[in-house]
Write an enzyme that holds these catalytic residues in place. Structure first.
Site, short mmCIF file in Angstrom:
data_model
loop_
_atom_site.label_atom_id
_atom_site.label_comp_id
_atom_site.label_asym_id
_atom_site.label_seq_id
_atom_site.Cartn_x
_atom_site.Cartn_y
_atom_site.Cartn_z
N ASP A 5 -13.47 -28.29 -47.62
CA ASP A 5 -13.49 -29.65 -47.06
C ASP A 5 -12.17 -30.35 -47.32
OD1 ASP A 5 -16.15 -29.31 -46.28
OD2 ASP A 5 -16.93 -30.13 -48.16
N ASP A 31 -21.11 -27.21 -52.51
CA ASP A 31 -20.22 -28.34 -52.80
C ASP A 31 -20.21 -28.58 -54.30
OD1 ASP A 31 -19.55 -28.84 -50.14
OD2 ASP A 31 -21.33 -30.06 -49.84
#
Length: 210
Positions: A181, A147
């Site tokens: 995401d 991330d």
């Protein structure tokens, strides 16, 4: 040209495009940044490298192996439904939304399945590098998802006069997420905003104006 861009090909193009962009970003971050290193873009946008074992936006609710297996099963189901939607001539926008969700899910599965096999571990003092296949930091399906996007849009403290939380630090939108995401979220939000009737009613091909 119109015949070339069939709904099936549009779905494939979207999935491949999202996967390539997602993996390029993740690999660049993982091989150029220390774990938890932060790059200040603006006061409300940072590139912050972190990794997680869990679901979207860093949530960790269930075991890693179960989650990875669940993701693979979910992707298989989405592919089956997407193929069904294409054959039944669903609206192109609906196909795009499902394709975005599928691509995002596949992007995070790739991390879980292979990053532990092809990278050594990222730490606060060492940047990850590629290693011979199978000699990485984890086994198959146990890799961590990369991330990097962090948007602390509001970073402040609660007023002192508020009971219980007065004076405590508050960040609006603290999750750190990746391109996959974002693809999943955009697909779901668009489905709910523009295709809720299609989701609720069932099978609605294009000739029924859905």
């Amino acid at each position: 040209m119109k015949k070339f861009f069939t709904k099936g090909r549009i779905a494939v193009i979207i999935v491949l495009s999202v996967l390539i962009i997602d993996q390029v970003i993740k690999i660049l971050v993982k091989t150029n940044m220390y774990w938890h290193e932060s790059i200040h873009i603006t006061d409300w946008f940072y590139i912050f490298f972190t990794e997680n074992n869990g679901m979207a936006f860093g949530m960790e609710l269930i075991g890693k192996l179960f989650l990875s297996t669940f993701r693979i099963v979910a992707v298989g189901i989405i592919i089956w439904y997407l193929n069904k939607f294409i054959k039944k001539n669903y609206n192109t926008g609906f196909i795009v939304c499902i394709s975005l969700i599928l691509a995002g899910a596949m992007g995070n599965i790739f991390d879980s399945a292979f990053y532990g096999l092809i990278f050594n571990e990222s730490t606060n003092s060492s940047v990850a590098t590629f290693v011979p296949f199978g000699q990485g930091y984890e086994s198959f399906l146990h890799g961590r998802v990369v991330d990097m996007f962090y948007f602390p849009i509001i970073d402040t403290n609660w007023p002192e006069w508020l009971p219980f939380i007065g004076g405590e630090h508050f960040i609006f939108f603290s999750p750190i997420f990746n391109f996959a995401d974002a693809s999943i979220s955009c697909g779901i939000i668009a489905l709910l905003l523009f295709y809720s009737k299609t989701l609720n009613v069932g099978s609605h091909p294009k000739d029924k104006k859905l």
